[in-house]
Design an enzyme around this catalytic site. Structure first.
Site, PDB file in Angstrom:
ATOM      1  N   HIS A 154      36.739  34.772  16.114  1.00 22.89           N
ATOM      2  CA  HIS A 154      37.083  34.356  17.470  1.00 22.89           C
ATOM      3  C   HIS A 154      38.352  35.094  17.897  1.00 22.89           C
ATOM      4  O   HIS A 154      38.422  35.643  18.975  1.00 22.89           O
ATOM      5  CB  HIS A 154      37.294  32.845  17.545  1.00 22.89           C
TER       6      HIS A 154
ATOM      7  N   HIS B 229      46.202  37.266  23.413  1.00 19.75           N
ATOM      8  CA  HIS B 229      46.819  37.098  22.092  1.00 19.75           C
ATOM      9  C   HIS B 229      47.362  38.407  21.506  1.00 19.75           C
ATOM     10  O   HIS B 229      48.486  38.451  21.014  1.00 19.75           O
ATOM     11  CB  HIS B 229      45.813  36.491  21.116  1.00 19.75           C
TER      12      HIS B 229
ATOM     13  N   GLU C 226      40.733  38.503  24.295  1.00 23.09           N
ATOM     14  CA  GLU C 226      41.480  38.266  23.061  1.00 23.09           C
ATOM     15  C   GLU C 226      42.693  39.188  22.964  1.00 23.09           C
ATOM     16  O   GLU C 226      43.773  38.759  22.554  1.00 23.09           O
ATOM     17  CB  GLU C 226      40.570  38.437  21.843  1.00 23.09           C
TER      18      GLU C 226
END
Length: 264
Positions: free
Chosen positions: A99, A157, A153
């Site tokens: 993920h 992040h 992502e």
């Protein structure tokens, strides 16, 4: 740093003259810093805080304590009322998929969206694309090739770790870490199989710890009937992205004592 930047001789464009901008700027600061220094921050001229934020932004990507490596079970992602869509490359393998690799603070909070000037660039990871499609597949609807997922992502992040891991390194590191951690293999060795059966949460955690050497955190979701099921596994990685470590802190939330492990 606050005392050095706060200069009363500068023009007093105070927060109260622009409350919306005050909220916007303060929200960029690390939560514990914001909470501990709110009285001081409220006294700083707005232009001074913007300068402070400019300099802090240069080091923001270094400002974290560890990573969460988060892997999700596709059967549980799809076995919900929302359901799922297979990527344009076809149904993923029946295995845990990445993920994300998420920078975190030991306080439990986390940085996000640290560098809007460095968006995801598919050309930088073109040599990794096949591996990403296999090990980091999207299940979002409508069906797509994964680019949107990887972009999210990286931008949310990955940009917060870019002083340690540039864009290509970020994705390569996540793939390498997944290769070190055979979650499904560890579970199967312990007799925990993705066949729709229920297993104790303790047995699942123990199996993963036996297989990896480290304590996992388990996130559950619910199927359309409301049954709790194994959804995501969190393991912690040191801030260099090199080695697994014991987690300094776990996310909030809990599972039932018995949870399902659905097939895929």
């Amino acid at each position: 740093m606050l005392a050095l930047i706060h200069c009363p001789s500068l023009p007093l464009l105070q927060y109260k003259s622009n409350p919306s901008l005050k909220v916007l700027v303060l929200n960029f600061l690390r939560p514990e810093i914001r909470e501990q220094n709110m009285k001081v921050l409220n006294s700083i001229p707005l232009h001074a805080l913007l300068v402070m934020q400019l300099f802090s932004g240069l080091a923001l990507s270094q400002d974290f304590d560890f990573f969460y490596l988060v892997q999700q079970w596709p059967g549980s992602f799809c076995d919900t009322q929302k359901s799922c869509c297979y990527p344009t490359t076809g149904k993923p393998a029946a295995d845990f998929g990445i993920h994300g690799l998420w920078p975190n603070y030991e306080s439990g909070s986390y940085p996000s969206n640290c560098d809007p000037n460095n968006p995801f660039n598919p050309s930088e990871t073109s040599d990794l694309k096949k591996s990403m499609q296999t090990n980091w597949p999207t299940l979002a609807c409508p069906s797509n090739d994964g680019t949107e997922f990887w972009s999210h992502e990286w931008e949310k992040h990955g940009t917060c770790s870019e002083s340690v891991l540039k864009q290509h390194d970020y994705f390569e590191t996540a793939l390498q870490l997944k290769a070190k951690v055979d979650l499904l293999g560890a579970l199967k060795v312990a007799g925990v199989n993705p066949d729709g059966s229920s297993y104790s949460l303790k047995d699942i955690k123990d199996a993963i710890k036996a297989g990896t050497g480290y304590t996992p955190w388990i996130q559950c979701n619910t199927d359309p009937s409301g049954n709790s099921q194994l959804y995501q596994v969190y393991l912690c990685i040191d801030k260099t992205g090199s080695d697994l470590i014991e987690c300094p802190v776990f996310p909030r939330g809990k599972c039932a004592s018995e949870i399902e492990f659905p097939s895929f």
